[in-house]
Design a protein around this motif. Structure first.
Motif, short mmCIF file in Angstrom:
data_model
loop_
_atom_site.label_atom_id
_atom_site.label_comp_id
_atom_site.label_asym_id
_atom_site.label_seq_id
_atom_site.Cartn_x
_atom_site.Cartn_y
_atom_site.Cartn_z
N THR A 1 51.03 -21.86 43.38
CA THR A 1 51.96 -20.74 43.94
C THR A 1 53.32 -21.10 43.62
O THR A 1 54.03 -20.21 43.29
CB THR A 1 51.79 -20.80 45.54
N TYR B 1 42.56 -15.88 39.92
CA TYR B 1 43.63 -15.71 39.27
C TYR B 1 43.50 -15.59 37.79
O TYR B 1 42.61 -15.89 36.93
CB TYR B 1 44.47 -17.04 39.41
N LEU C 1 38.44 -20.48 42.38
CA LEU C 1 38.59 -21.52 43.43
C LEU C 1 36.95 -21.56 44.04
O LEU C 1 36.65 -20.53 44.65
CB LEU C 1 39.44 -21.36 44.44
N TYR D 1 47.44 -20.08 53.80
CA TYR D 1 47.24 -19.43 52.31
C TYR D 1 48.55 -19.26 51.62
O TYR D 1 49.59 -19.52 52.26
CB TYR D 1 46.49 -18.05 52.65
N GLY D 2 48.31 -18.70 50.41
CA GLY D 2 49.25 -18.40 49.51
C GLY D 2 49.56 -16.91 49.96
O GLY D 2 48.69 -16.21 49.74
N GLU E 1 53.73 -20.17 49.42
CA GLU E 1 52.52 -20.92 49.94
C GLU E 1 52.64 -21.44 51.33
O GLU E 1 53.68 -21.76 51.90
CB GLU E 1 52.49 -22.37 48.98
N LYS E 2 51.50 -21.05 52.06
CA LYS E 2 51.47 -21.48 53.62
C LYS E 2 52.73 -21.48 54.34
O LYS E 2 53.10 -22.33 54.98
CB LYS E 2 50.87 -23.06 53.50
N GLN F 1 52.05 -27.29 44.07
CA GLN F 1 51.32 -25.99 44.46
C GLN F 1 51.43 -24.93 43.18
O GLN F 1 52.55 -24.93 42.56
CB GLN F 1 51.77 -25.25 45.50
N LEU G 1 46.62 -28.36 43.88
CA LEU G 1 45.94 -27.28 43.14
C LEU G 1 46.84 -27.22 41.80
O LEU G 1 46.09 -26.95 40.59
CB LEU G 1 45.80 -25.83 43.60
N ILE H 1 46.56 -14.75 48.71
CA ILE H 1 45.69 -14.94 47.42
C ILE H 1 44.50 -15.68 47.73
O ILE H 1 44.46 -16.66 48.13
CB ILE H 1 46.75 -15.92 46.67
N MET I 1 35.49 -20.43 47.45
CA MET I 1 35.66 -18.92 47.88
C MET I 1 34.34 -18.28 47.34
O MET I 1 34.33 -18.08 45.85
CB MET I 1 37.08 -18.35 47.53
#
Ligand code: G1P
Length: 291
Positions: free
Chosen positions: A234, A210, A132, A172-173, A193-194, A232, A112, A206, A135
């Motif tokens: 994040t 953004y 994104l 997720y972040g 992140e994750k 990433q 990303l 997140i 979502m």
């Protein structure tokens, strides 16, 4: 005075492997939620937040996304000659203004952060939004709109936040909060992140919207690979926290992760049940099916 958020980036290069075989030839963002591509809902959310320019970071096999946001003269002429006014309206209603879209390609699936970095020349030196498209976020106040309103007061960078099951943090972040500024607006002091549940600073994730300052691009340029061996977003945001403040806005509507089959079906039902234009008793028809 904060600078207006005029441009939004839509990373749409993903392969959609979770949705095969549907996505073998059709981009996942173009799969239909009721009667419009999933991506259209997210573009509409951006429009409702005042976005004027729509930047799509695409990839191979995604050309029909460009076609969707263009005029189809042949189709228009045919619909006109057959007096199909409603159908004609439905295809033209969602069209962005001429020149209000840009398309660039993420040449390799590096993550990303890399996708967002691919938009750097089109965005230039101004704050921008990222949405994104997986979502779909449903609320009477569109998610990005409430973030833009918060940003008008705070400036800096703003992320949408939602609570997840503490066992799911590694999807997720996840953020670490600082002070609360307003009921649903908080300072963000860290993010990861994750993370595994034991390492997660909270269960607030997140959720895919953004507002970022353009300094993020320089950080992304040098960003090393992180979780999942990907570049990433994040990780670069965490570096930016040191010089530019981050805020989180809690989203209180319903989010559908249309990247999953369940989320996709739920989105169809949630958006579909409001569509009395399809059937006057659409709600009870759907409810009967689910009983
Ligand atoms: C991405 C982001 C992650 C965010 C998530 C929301 O992850 O990297 O921080 O929480 O979207 O859906 P992905 O879903 O692409 O793995």
């Amino acid at each position: 005075m904060t600078k207006t958020i005029r441009k939004a980036v839509f990373p749409v290069a993903g392969l959609g492997t979770r949705f095969l075989p549907a996505t073998k030839a059709v981009p996942k963002e173009m799969l239909t939620v009721v009667d419009r591509p999933a991506l259209q809902y997210v573009v509409d959310e951006a429009k409702a937040a005042g976005i004027e320019h729509f930047v799509f970071v695409t990839g191979r096999g995604k050309a029909i996304i460009e076609d969707h946001f263009d005029i189809n003269f042949e189709l228009n002429a045919t619909l006109e000659s057959r007096n199909k006014t409603e159908a004609l309206e439905s295809v033209n209603r969602d069209l962005p203004k001429a020149g209000a879209t840009s398309f660039t390609r993420q040449q390799a699936p590096l993550g990303l952060g890399h996708a967002v970095w691919c938009a750097r020349d089109i965005i230039g030196d101004e704050p921008f939004a990222v949405l994104l498209p997986d979502m779909l976020m449903k609320h009477h106040t569109p998610c990005l709109k409430s973030m833009v309103d918060a940003y008008a007061k705070t400036g800096g960078n703003v992320l949408s936040l939602e609570a997840c099951d503490p066992a799911q943090t590694s999807s997720y972040g996840i953020v670490a909060l600082g002070d609360t500024l307003d009921e649903d607006v908080h300072q963000i002091k860290g993010m990861v992140e994750k993370p595994k549940p034991a390492e997660a600073p909270s269960n607030l994730f997140i959720s895919g919207r953004y507002i970022l300052q353009p300094e993020i691009f320089d950080l992304l340029e040098t960003q090393e690979r992180g979780a999942g061996n990907e570049i990433q977003l994040t990780d670069s945001m965490l570096r930016l926290v040191e010089t530019s403040p981050f805020y989180g806005v809690r989203f209180r509507g319903t989010t559908f992760d249309t990247g999953t089959k369940l989320g996709f079906l739920q989105a169809n039902i949630a958006y579909g049940q409001e569509r009395t234009d399809i059937h006057p008793n659409i709600k009870s028809e759907l409810a009967a099916l689910l009983r």
